[in-house]
Design a protein around this motif. Structure first.
Motif, PDB file in Angstrom:
ATOM      1  N   ARG A 186       0.757  -1.275   0.175  1.00  0.00           N
ATOM      2  CA  ARG A 186       0.054   0.117  -0.195  1.00  0.00           C
ATOM      3  C   ARG A 186       0.724   1.213  -0.003  1.00  0.00           C
ATOM      4  O   ARG A 186      -0.034   2.140  -1.124  1.00  0.00           O
ATOM      5  CB  ARG A 186      -1.111   0.123   1.187  1.00  0.00           C
ATOM      6  CG  ARG A 186      -2.121   0.914   1.320  1.00  0.00           C
ATOM      7  CD  ARG A 186      -2.508   1.247   2.672  1.00  0.00           C
ATOM      8  NE  ARG A 186      -3.957   1.791   2.315  1.00  0.00           N
ATOM      9  CZ  ARG A 186      -4.995   1.677   3.245  1.00  0.00           C
ATOM     10  NH1 ARG A 186      -4.893   1.358   4.490  1.00  0.00           N
ATOM     11  NH2 ARG A 186      -6.116   2.640   3.351  1.00  0.00           N
ATOM     12  N   TYR A 187       2.082   1.217   1.199  1.00  0.00           N
ATOM     13  CA  TYR A 187       2.306   2.425   0.654  1.00  0.00           C
ATOM     14  C   TYR A 187       4.519   2.300   0.863  1.00  0.00           C
ATOM     15  O   TYR A 187       4.613   0.567   0.767  1.00  0.00           O
ATOM     16  CB  TYR A 187       2.560   2.858   2.157  1.00  0.00           C
ATOM     17  CG  TYR A 187       0.787   3.808   2.377  1.00  0.00           C
ATOM     18  CD1 TYR A 187       1.359   5.359   1.002  1.00  0.00           C
ATOM     19  CD2 TYR A 187      -0.120   3.303   2.960  1.00  0.00           C
ATOM     20  CE1 TYR A 187       0.012   6.101   1.622  1.00  0.00           C
ATOM     21  CE2 TYR A 187      -0.822   3.953   3.075  1.00  0.00           C
ATOM     22  CZ  TYR A 187      -1.206   5.653   2.449  1.00  0.00           C
ATOM     23  OH  TYR A 187      -2.580   5.801   2.293  1.00  0.00           O
TER      24      TYR A 187
ATOM     25  N   LYS B 279       1.691   9.105  -2.385  1.00  0.00           N
ATOM     26  CA  LYS B 279       2.253   8.062  -1.511  1.00  0.00           C
ATOM     27  C   LYS B 279       3.734   8.306  -0.963  1.00  0.00           C
ATOM     28  O   LYS B 279       4.063   8.382  -0.336  1.00  0.00           O
ATOM     29  CB  LYS B 279       1.628   6.477  -2.085  1.00  0.00           C
ATOM     30  CG  LYS B 279       0.237   6.227  -2.068  1.00  0.00           C
ATOM     31  CD  LYS B 279      -0.142   5.102  -2.668  1.00  0.00           C
ATOM     32  CE  LYS B 279      -1.374   4.388  -2.865  1.00  0.00           C
ATOM     33  NZ  LYS B 279      -1.494   2.611  -3.337  1.00  0.00           N
TER      34      LYS B 279
END
Length: 731
Positions: free
Chosen positions: A692-693, A717
């Protein structure tokens, strides 16, 4: 000789006898040096070693009126400097009468009644001992022909033996034969009338004395040599250039015979690799078999066992930023952040749009980069000394100097041990702050403290200062040791050395000429300027009169009879203030820099080390960061798109279109604001993953990046994660 009237030609006693036919002049060098009424007013190449011919004539006329108190003949040019003593004598007569002639400072002479003598405690036993030069017996008596070492209790010498040794060894190698002390021993011997010439040792001047050491090993020792012209054939800058083992230097290989594309690649012979393997210096690696090891042109590699050090990219290949991608590696089922090296066959290089292919770097910048690459390779060689045994240093970041000093002086500290840093005043540090990141931060804080400490002086380019308390506590040695350890263990370089300080360390203080900008003391600098820019003889003499005490304390008083004399006076003051004044701290600092062999490498590669010791690291650029990372990606990832997002983001950061900086990115991944001179270990890598990050793994210097559909998602991000992570760490 026009001064003593003798025809003797004995260089050991009277100095070299020189005859100048054009001036109808013959003179002993020592007679000239010790004459009381003459000074060196010319340059070294003028007259007789700076003594002008007209001055020599005047001195001969002056001496013709004086009678020698020993031989009763005219021409006594030397007088005793003791107050109220009016004795005059020739130099040879003074030698016979056991006068003392001091070959230093003002070249003072003392008659037989006022000469300095060595003092011995009354309780000290008298007897005989062995002269440590000629090995004959010498009586332990305070007489002219016998001298005692000031640094060793039982070291006695014949004066004649010491004088011969001093003439042979010169000022750089003349020292106590028992304890090897140099400074204290030379000072006492000069006081007692031993002439120590300012020249290199006689054995260093012998022609071709070390010719055998200059022969390089030129032979290919690979089992199957591919060169048709034989194993001894060597053609520089080609595939038939012979590369020597980087460890022992006594084995070699043609670059082609070991599948090396560049001279910069490391190579070790079989014997050295087996030694390293047994000692545990290398981690276990699978050996590539002869059948599976291939060269890029498809031919079979004939090296039985390739070097365990496989560079991630051929250093010989030239890459322009974004004209080709960074190093992209693909392998199925590769675990995240794996720091294992991938086979060359699995490396993929792709071309991208040349966004900045026309960028032209200045020649100076390119040269500096080349030098820093050279330093990196040298420091990596030195790091081979570091073993796996760990030494932990407990560091208080708010009191960095004292805690570092305590750690470096603890009994179990060794520069060859792996250093682990524990910050004692940071209890709630993030788990991501690994040992490597802590070590980077420790050395950064330490170098910053040294730059602003009392050990150095100057605005930006600094020289050593004179701090008597620091000399007493041996802090200059510790500072040199800390800088050497920082360089080899992956820390930053100081970057604040002045060119004068660097040259003193590398070439020796006796070979360095300081400049006015090296003077940090405002009052001293102002005094020098007043002398330097005096426009008349009267103003020059007035200035000298006003600063008489300063010049006398510095030992720089000299007769001024012409305006041009100011240049030599300025030079004397600069040498005293910048070099002679701090000679003790400098020697101590040099000894500290010898740790792990750093000073020796500095002296062998001065230009390369100057690039990191006298210059701050260059500001990070998108190109530098791009080249720093190797990109890994698994087979189900769009390699081209991920690399494009990454490179585009670096461009945005460099152009200021981002809330983070390139330094923030480097800190996020490695824990360091800048690239250390030795580089990062392990080398920084990038992984594109379904996460996700972004994540920065400082233990492996690995940046894990998320796979996104658009560049905007990627950029958002990156900025969100890096900014908040660093903000939390600072808090």
């Amino acid at each position: 000789c026009v001064l003593c009237g003798r025809t003797d030609d004995c260089p050991e006693k009277y100095g070299e006898k020189r005859t100048y036919v054009e001036y109808n002049l013959t003179v002993h060098y020592y007679c000239l040096l010790m004459s009381s009424g003459i000074w060196q007013r010319g340059e070294e190449d003028e007259g007789v070693d700076g003594f002008l011919i007209t001055d020599i004539r005047k001195e001969v006329n002056r001496a013709a009126k004086l009678t020698c108190n020993i031989c009763k003949k005219k021409g006594a040019s030397i007088g005793c400097v003791a107050p109220k003593c009016k004795r005059s004598y020739h130099f040879p007569c003074g030698i016979q009468k056991e006068c003392i002639f001091q070959f230093m400072e003002d070249f003072r002479s003392y008659c037989w009644e006022h000469k300095p003598v060595q003092k011995f405690p009354d309780r000290e036993s008298r007897g005989t001992s062995e002269c440590t030069i000629c090995l004959d017996l010498v009586e332990q008596l305070p007489v002219y022909t016998v001298l005692k070492s000031p640094c060793c209790k039982n070291a006695w010498f014949h004066r004649e033996c010491l004088q011969y040794q001093a003439l042979s060894a010169g000022i750089f190698f003349f020292r106590c034969t028992v304890c090897n002390n140099k400074d204290k021993f030379q000072k006492e011997m000069l006081r007692m009338g031993i002439h120590i010439p300012e020249k290199d040792a006689s054995w260093e001047l012998e022609e071709n004395a070390y010719q055998d050491l200059l022969q390089c090993y030129q032979h290919c020792d690979i089992k199957r040599c591919l060169c048709k012209k034989g194993r001894d054939y060597n053609e520089p800058d080609s595939k038939w250039e012979i590369k020597r083992c980087q460890c022992c230097g006594s084995r070699g290989t043609h670059l082609a015979c070991s599948s090396m594309k560049s001279w910069e690649q490391n190579w070790e012979c079989m014997e050295c690799r087996s030694i390293f393997a047994k000692s545990g210096s290398y981690s276990k690696q699978k050996k590539r078999s002869l059948a599976t090891s291939e060269k890029t042109d498809g031919t079979t590699c004939l090296l039985e066992e390739p070097s365990p050090k496989c560079p991630r990219q051929s250093p010989g290949s030239q890459r322009n930023f974004l004209l080709q991608s960074p190093k992209i590696m693909c392998q199925n089922n590769l675990p995240p952040c794996s720091h294992l090296e991938l086979p060359a066959s699995n490396r993929v290089t792709m071309s991208l749009s040349p966004l900045t292919s026309n960028r032209n770097w200045s020649l100076r910048k390119k040269h500096l980069r080349q030098q820093r690459r050279e330093v990196s390779n040298i420091l990596k060689e030195l790091k081979l000394q570091v073993n796996t045994k760990t030494t932990r240093l407990n560091i208080n970041a708010e009191n960095i100097w004292n805690s570092a000093l305590k750690g470096f002086r603890q009994r179990n500290f060794s520069p060859t041990n792996t250093i682990e840093i524990k910050f004692t005043n940071c209890k709630d540090r993030s788990k991501a702050d690994t040992s490597a990141a802590s070590k980077h931060r420790f050395f950064q804080l330490l170098m910053l403290h040294l730059q602003n400490s009392s050990l150095f002086e100057g605005p930006s380019a600094k020289n050593l200062s004179l701090d008597f308390q620091a000399v007493k506590e041996n802090l200059y040695f510790e500072a040199g040791k800390m800088i050497a350890v920082s360089l080899v263990h992956g820390g930053p370089s100081p970057g604040f050395f002045s060119k004068t300080l660097f040259n003193c360390l590398v070439y020796g203080p006796e070979n360095v000429k300081p400049a006015l900008e090296d003077v940090a003391d405002v009052d001293v600098a102002q005094t020098i300027k007043m002398i330097k820019y005096a426009n008349s003889l009267s103003s020059l003499q007035s200035t000298i009169h006003n600063c008489y005490e300063f010049l006398a304390a510095a030992g720089c008083l000299r007769p001024v009879t012409a305006l041009c004399d100011k240049n030599m006076l300025v030079n004397d003051i600069l040498i005293h203030h910048v070099i002679k004044r701090i000679i003790s701290p400098l020697e101590s600092f040099r000894q500290g820099l010898k740790t792990l062999g750093v000073l020796e490498k500095m002296q062998m590669h001065p230009d390369a080390f100057s690039s990191i010791l006298c210059h701050k690291p260059e500001r990070l650029s998108a190109e530098t960061v791009c080249d720093l990372f190797t990109i890994h990606s698994s087979s189900d990832v769009n390699k081209v798109e991920g690399a494009e997002f990454w490179m585009g983001y670096l461009q945005d950061v460099e152009s200021g279109e981002s809330v983070v900086t390139l330094e923030d990115i480097l800190l996020f991944v490695t824990g360091s604001f800048s690239i250390p001179p030795i580089g990062f270990v392990p080398e920084p890598t990038i992984k594109f993953l379904h996460i996700r990050y972004p994540t920065g793994n400082r233990l492996l210097n690995c940046l894990e990046l998320p796979i996104t559909k658009t560049y905007e998602q990627f950029k958002n991000k990156m900025e969100f994660t890096i900014r908040n992570t660093l903000r939390a760490e600072r808090q």
